[in-house]
Design a protein around this motif. Structure first.
Motif, PDB file in Angstrom:
ATOM      1  N   GLY A  43      10.683  13.792  13.317  1.00 48.60           N
ATOM      2  CA  GLY A  43       9.481  14.831  13.837  1.00 48.60           C
ATOM      3  C   GLY A  43       8.762  15.355  12.604  1.00 48.60           C
ATOM      4  O   GLY A  43       7.489  15.055  12.605  1.00 48.60           O
ATOM      5  N   PRO A  44       9.267  16.262  11.883  1.00 52.92           N
ATOM      6  CA  PRO A  44       8.635  16.834  10.763  1.00 52.92           C
ATOM      7  C   PRO A  44       7.940  15.720   9.894  1.00 52.92           C
ATOM      8  O   PRO A  44       6.712  15.760   9.239  1.00 52.92           O
ATOM      9  CB  PRO A  44       9.618  17.651  10.118  1.00 52.92           C
ATOM     10  N   THR A  45       8.783  14.736   9.623  1.00 46.90           N
ATOM     11  CA  THR A  45       8.012  13.749   8.711  1.00 46.90           C
ATOM     12  C   THR A  45       6.879  13.107   9.389  1.00 46.90           C
ATOM     13  O   THR A  45       6.056  12.719   8.723  1.00 46.90           O
ATOM     14  CB  THR A  45       9.146  12.513   8.472  1.00 46.90           C
ATOM     15  N   GLY A  46       7.026  12.571  10.702  1.00 47.54           N
ATOM     16  CA  GLY A  46       5.911  12.202  11.346  1.00 47.54           C
ATOM     17  C   GLY A  46       4.603  13.104  11.242  1.00 47.54           C
ATOM     18  O   GLY A  46       3.513  12.727  11.071  1.00 47.54           O
ATOM     19  N   ARG A  47       4.874  14.502  11.658  1.00 50.04           N
ATOM     20  CA  ARG A  47       3.845  15.410  11.574  1.00 50.04           C
ATOM     21  C   ARG A  47       2.874  15.566   9.992  1.00 50.04           C
ATOM     22  O   ARG A  47       1.927  15.530  10.149  1.00 50.04           O
ATOM     23  CB  ARG A  47       4.348  16.758  11.889  1.00 50.04           C
ATOM     24  N   HIS A  48       3.896  15.160   9.068  1.00 52.61           N
ATOM     25  CA  HIS A  48       3.210  15.334   7.677  1.00 52.61           C
ATOM     26  C   HIS A  48       2.462  13.960   7.642  1.00 52.61           C
ATOM     27  O   HIS A  48       1.249  14.165   7.106  1.00 52.61           O
ATOM     28  CB  HIS A  48       4.466  14.996   6.628  1.00 52.61           C
ATOM     29  N   HIS A  49       3.026  12.752   8.061  1.00 51.28           N
ATOM     30  CA  HIS A  49       2.169  11.573   7.731  1.00 51.28           C
ATOM     31  C   HIS A  49       0.760  11.668   8.614  1.00 51.28           C
ATOM     32  O   HIS A  49      -0.337  11.460   8.075  1.00 51.28           O
ATOM     33  CB  HIS A  49       2.843  10.532   8.232  1.00 51.28           C
ATOM     34  N   ARG A  50       0.801  12.139   9.769  1.00 51.75           N
ATOM     35  CA  ARG A  50      -0.213  12.254  10.629  1.00 51.75           C
ATOM     36  C   ARG A  50      -1.340  13.154   9.940  1.00 51.75           C
ATOM     37  O   ARG A  50      -2.597  12.915   9.989  1.00 51.75           O
ATOM     38  CB  ARG A  50       0.084  13.066  12.042  1.00 51.75           C
ATOM     39  N   GLY A  51      -0.945  14.173   9.146  1.00 53.32           N
ATOM     40  CA  GLY A  51      -1.929  15.009   8.630  1.00 53.32           C
ATOM     41  C   GLY A  51      -2.428  14.592   7.129  1.00 53.32           C
ATOM     42  O   GLY A  51      -3.560  15.142   6.731  1.00 53.32           O
ATOM     43  N   ALA A  52      -1.798  13.618   6.683  1.00 53.61           N
ATOM     44  CA  ALA A  52      -2.110  13.173   5.382  1.00 53.61           C
ATOM     45  C   ALA A  52      -2.711  11.780   5.247  1.00 53.61           C
ATOM     46  O   ALA A  52      -3.492  11.356   4.352  1.00 53.61           O
ATOM     47  CB  ALA A  52      -0.861  12.976   4.387  1.00 53.61           C
ATOM     48  N   LEU A  53      -2.488  10.914   6.343  1.00 57.12           N
ATOM     49  CA  LEU A  53      -2.738   9.334   6.174  1.00 57.12           C
ATOM     50  C   LEU A  53      -4.530   9.294   6.099  1.00 57.12           C
ATOM     51  O   LEU A  53      -4.849   8.538   5.353  1.00 57.12           O
ATOM     52  CB  LEU A  53      -2.135   8.561   7.544  1.00 57.12           C
ATOM     53  N   LEU A  54      -5.214  10.076   6.906  1.00 53.49           N
ATOM     54  CA  LEU A  54      -6.567   9.574   6.858  1.00 53.49           C
ATOM     55  C   LEU A  54      -7.000  10.041   5.618  1.00 53.49           C
ATOM     56  O   LEU A  54      -8.178   9.219   5.020  1.00 53.49           O
ATOM     57  CB  LEU A  54      -7.367  10.474   8.181  1.00 53.49           C
ATOM     58  N   GLY A  55      -6.727  10.891   4.972  1.00 49.14           N
ATOM     59  CA  GLY A  55      -7.362  11.378   3.806  1.00 49.14           C
ATOM     60  C   GLY A  55      -6.905  10.502   2.863  1.00 49.14           C
ATOM     61  O   GLY A  55      -7.672  10.211   1.693  1.00 49.14           O
ATOM     62  N   LEU A  56      -5.725   9.811   2.925  1.00 49.21           N
ATOM     63  CA  LEU A  56      -5.447   8.725   1.934  1.00 49.21           C
ATOM     64  C   LEU A  56      -5.948   7.581   1.988  1.00 49.21           C
ATOM     65  O   LEU A  56      -6.609   6.813   1.047  1.00 49.21           O
ATOM     66  CB  LEU A  56      -3.868   8.552   1.984  1.00 49.21           C
ATOM     67  N   VAL A  57      -6.371   7.195   3.376  1.00 49.19           N
ATOM     68  CA  VAL A  57      -7.223   6.222   3.510  1.00 49.19           C
ATOM     69  C   VAL A  57      -8.709   6.268   2.883  1.00 49.19           C
ATOM     70  O   VAL A  57      -9.232   5.343   2.001  1.00 49.19           O
ATOM     71  CB  VAL A  57      -7.311   5.859   4.998  1.00 49.19           C
ATOM     72  N   ALA A  58      -9.074   7.558   3.120  1.00 51.32           N
ATOM     73  CA  ALA A  58     -10.464   7.684   2.494  1.00 51.32           C
ATOM     74  C   ALA A  58     -10.412   7.726   0.770  1.00 51.32           C
ATOM     75  O   ALA A  58     -11.348   7.140   0.375  1.00 51.32           O
ATOM     76  CB  ALA A  58     -10.997   9.120   2.924  1.00 51.32           C
ATOM     77  N   ASP A  59      -9.083   8.080   0.340  1.00 48.67           N
ATOM     78  CA  ASP A  59      -9.313   8.096  -1.127  1.00 48.67           C
ATOM     79  C   ASP A  59      -8.911   6.797  -1.633  1.00 48.67           C
ATOM     80  O   ASP A  59      -9.386   6.468  -2.706  1.00 48.67           O
ATOM     81  CB  ASP A  59      -8.010   9.302  -1.678  1.00 48.67           C
ATOM     82  N   ALA A  60      -8.349   6.069  -0.986  1.00 52.09           N
ATOM     83  CA  ALA A  60      -7.924   4.481  -1.287  1.00 52.09           C
ATOM     84  C   ALA A  60      -9.080   3.932  -1.352  1.00 52.09           C
ATOM     85  O   ALA A  60      -9.417   2.962  -2.188  1.00 52.09           O
ATOM     86  CB  ALA A  60      -6.831   4.004  -0.663  1.00 52.09           C
ATOM     87  N   LEU A  61     -10.107   3.825  -0.471  1.00 49.41           N
ATOM     88  CA  LEU A  61     -11.274   3.113  -0.243  1.00 49.41           C
ATOM     89  C   LEU A  61     -12.322   3.658  -1.506  1.00 49.41           C
ATOM     90  O   LEU A  61     -12.778   2.914  -2.001  1.00 49.41           O
ATOM     91  CB  LEU A  61     -11.854   3.307   1.131  1.00 49.41           C
ATOM     92  N   ALA A  62     -12.204   4.964  -1.715  1.00 47.22           N
ATOM     93  CA  ALA A  62     -12.852   5.671  -2.865  1.00 47.22           C
ATOM     94  C   ALA A  62     -12.799   5.292  -4.063  1.00 47.22           C
ATOM     95  O   ALA A  62     -13.502   4.630  -4.941  1.00 47.22           O
ATOM     96  CB  ALA A  62     -12.932   7.068  -2.647  1.00 47.22           C
ATOM     97  N   ASP A  63     -11.337   5.013  -4.276  1.00 48.70           N
ATOM     98  CA  ASP A  63     -10.751   4.524  -5.624  1.00 48.70           C
ATOM     99  C   ASP A  63     -11.235   3.022  -5.697  1.00 48.70           C
ATOM    100  O   ASP A  63     -11.427   2.492  -6.972  1.00 48.70           O
ATOM    101  CB  ASP A  63      -9.325   4.619  -5.762  1.00 48.70           C
ATOM    102  N   ALA A  64     -11.195   2.265  -4.697  1.00 52.40           N
ATOM    103  CA  ALA A  64     -11.353   0.830  -4.986  1.00 52.40           C
ATOM    104  C   ALA A  64     -12.755   0.724  -4.718  1.00 52.40           C
ATOM    105  O   ALA A  64     -13.704  -0.520  -5.120  1.00 52.40           O
ATOM    106  CB  ALA A  64     -10.752   0.175  -3.727  1.00 52.40           C
TER     107      ALA A  64
END
Length: 335
Positions: A43-64
Motif C-alpha cells: 500500500g505505502p509503496t503504491g502510494r509513493h509510486h503514484r505520487g512520483a511517476l508522472l514527474g519521472l515521466v516528464a523528467d525522462a522526456l525532458a532529459d531525452a
C-alpha cells in the motif's frame, strides 16, 4: 528509429526511461525508503509510486529532449512484483498510451533485466545469473524462451539480505544490501552457516532462520560482530550462487556470464564470479548500478525488442500478474 518510453515499478523503486535503437536517452528513478527494521508494504509503496511517476515521466522526456509525439510506444512492467505498485504503473501506462495514441508493450520484469544486460554487456547469447530482492535464477536462452536452469526454492537472495538487515536494524538508505556489503568489508571472522544447494537449485530460508536464531547470542557474547555476520552471510550465499552458476556454465559452455538484478551490484559477488569465469574460460559481464537496479530504461529496451517484431499488448490484455515467470515469455525477437 523506434523510440520507447519504459515504466517500471514492481517493488520499492519506480522509474521512467527512454530508449531509441539501443541508445539510452534517459533514465529517471525514485526509491521508497522505509525506516531501519522495516520492509516496504504494497500500500505505502503504491502510494509513493503514484505520487512520483508522472514527474519521472516528464523528467525522462525532458532529459531525452523529446515530446510525447516523438514516442512510438509505451512499455510497462506487467509482472512479476507487488500488486499495488504494479497496478499504479500499469494504470499510468494505459492512460498515456490512450492519450498519446501509442501502442502498449507489457514487459516481463525479469526479461527487462536480461535485455538491458545483453545490450550493455555486448553478450549475444550469455548464460544469465539473475539475482534480486524477488528473484534468483540461472537462465539460458533456447528455442524462443529464457529457460530456467536453476533457481531459489524459497527466498530470493536479495530478500534474504534485506530481512537480515531488518534483524540488525541496518539502514535501508540507499538499500539494505548495499549497507550489508559495506559492513561485510570490515568482517574478519567467518561464522559457519547453513549451505544448501540441491542440484541446480539453492535455498536461503534455512540460512536466514539460522541467523535469526543465533545472531542475538553471538552478538551478546562477543563471539561475532555485526561486520562478521554480514561477511559470513555474503560469503555463504554467494558461494552457493557461484557453485550452481559454474555447473550451468559447464553444461551450456556459454562464452559469457551475464550478471543482472539488484544484487548484481555487489562487488564481492562479482569478484567470486569473476574468479570462477576465469577458471572456466568465460567472460563475466556485470551490469553497473545505474541499470542493474530496477529502472525504466530496461523496460524500454525490452519493449523496443518487442515492438520491432510487432509483439504489442492489446489494452484488454494489459492486466498485471504478480506471478509471471521468466520462462512464460515467448521471446520472438531472438533466433
Amino acid at each position: 528509429m523506434p523510440t520507447v518510453l519504459g515504466l517500471e515499478g514492481s517493488a520499492n523503486k519506480v522509474g521512467a526511461g527512454v530508449v531509441r535503437d539501443g541508445v539510452i536517452l534517459s533514465n529517471r528513478r525514485a526509491t521508497y525508503v522505509t525506516p531501519p527494521g522495516h520492509g516496504f508494504a504494497p500500500g505505502p509503496t503504491g502510494r509513493h509510486h503514484r505520487g512520483a511517476l508522472l514527474g519521472l515521466v516528464a523528467d525522462a522526456l525532458a532529459d531525452a529532449r523529446l515530446r510525447p509525439s516523438d514516442l512510438d510506444a509505451i512499455a510497462f512492467t506487467r509482472g512479476p512484483g507487488m500488486g499495488w505498485p504494479l497496478s499504479v504503473v500499469a494504470a499510468v501506462a494505459r492512460t498515456l498510451a490512450q492519450l498519446w495514441h501509442r501502442p502498449l508493450l507489457g514487459v516481463n520484469h525479469c526479461v527487462g533485466h536480461i535485455e538491458m544486460g545483453r545490450l550493455l554487456g555486448h553478450a549475444r547469447d550469455p548464460l544469465v545469473l539473475y539475482v534480486s530482492g524477488g528473484n534468483t535464477q540461472v537462465i539460458a536462452f533456447s528455442r524462443r524462451r529464457y529457460r530456467i536452469f536453476g533457481e531459489t526454492l524459497d527466498l530470493a537472495v536479495g530478500n534474504c539480505l534485506d530481512r537480515f538487515a531488518r534483524l540488525l536494524q541496518i539502514s535501508n538508505d540507499p538499500s539494505p544490501g548495499y549497507n550489508i556489503e559495506q559492513l561485510a568489508k570490515r568482517g574478519t571472522r567467518l561464522v559457519e552457516l547453513p549451505y544448501v544447494v540441491k542440484g541446480m537449485d539453492v535455498s536461503f530460508s534455512g540460512l536466514l532462520s539460522h541467523l535469526q536464531a543465533v545472531t542475538p547470542k553471538l552478538l551478546a557474547s562477543g563471539e561475532a560482530t555485526v561486520e562478521d555476520l554480514c561477511f559470513s552471510l555474503q560469503e555463504t550465499a554467494f558461494s552457493m550462487l557461484t557453485e550452481v552458476t559454474e555447473r550451468a556454465l559447464a553444461l551450456t559452455r556459454a562464452p559469457h556470464l551475464l550478471l543482472v538484478g539488484g544484487v548484481a551490484c555487489n562487488r564481492r559477488l562479482q569478484q567470486m564470479l569473476q574468479t570462477m569465469c576465469q577458471a572456466r574460460g568465460a567472460q563475466l559481464c556485470p551490469t553497473d548500478e545505474r541499470y542493474c537496479i530496477d529502472n525504466g530504461a530496461m523496460i524500454a529496451q525490452a519493449g523496443w525488442e518487442m515492438l520491432r517484431v510487432g509483439q504489442v499488448t492489446e489494452l484488454a490484455q494489459s492486466g498485471i500478474t504478480q506471478r509471471y515467470r521468466t520462462d512464460e515469455v515467448e521471446v520472438t525477437w531472438r533466433d
